[in-house]
Scaffold this active site. Sequence first.
Site: not given
Ligand code: COA
Length: 165
Positions: A18, A42, A91, A129
Amino acid sequence: MKKIAIYPGSFDPVTNGHLDIIERGLNIFDRIIVTIMRNPSKKTLFTVEERMEMLGNSLAEIPNVEVDVFHGLLVDYAAKRKADAILRGMRAVSDFEYEFQMALMNRKLNRDIQTVFLMTGLRWIFTSSSIIKQAAEFGGDIEDMVSPMVCRKLKEKFGFADPSA
Ligand code: COA
């Protein structure tokens, strides 16, 4: 005009992958707002407060970055913060479908907000993560994948904390 991006995610916990995206993003944007948001599919290990603390600590040395939390729609938050874009890291190819779906849904919800994707550094292509949490749970060495504070917090959660530290 200063360019602002929102970098949303669960950050459970924040990893060096991140931080890599945030640093790359700062070459394009003047300011990045790193926002803890809820992914309803999640279940998190850390509370929002713990995640905020770890993000704040990991980003302490990086200027022009703010940490925030928002419970609601990402596009509403981006509009409220007058952001120019949503920043997402890409990624492996496996990220593409989910990211594409989310970006299109966000565009449908608000046509004025663009999503910008940046490629993660090669070192972080296969980290997440969850995989780091899993390694930490069984006592694996995760020191080069997260900041020292996150490493300590993970060890505490899983009962590997060094009592003399
Ligand atoms: N390097 C390493 N790992 C990475 C990374 C990077 N550069 N970028 C993302 N990841 C990993 C994260 O650690 C995470 O791992 P995990 O699944 O094991 O926890 C995974 O990739 C994806 O995570 P992240 O990028 O944090 O996305 P998310 O799925 O957790 O978050 C939200 C998604 C919160 C942004 C999304 O659900 C959201 O926008 N929620 C708000 C409600 C909304 O508006 N929804 C409508 C959208 S369609």
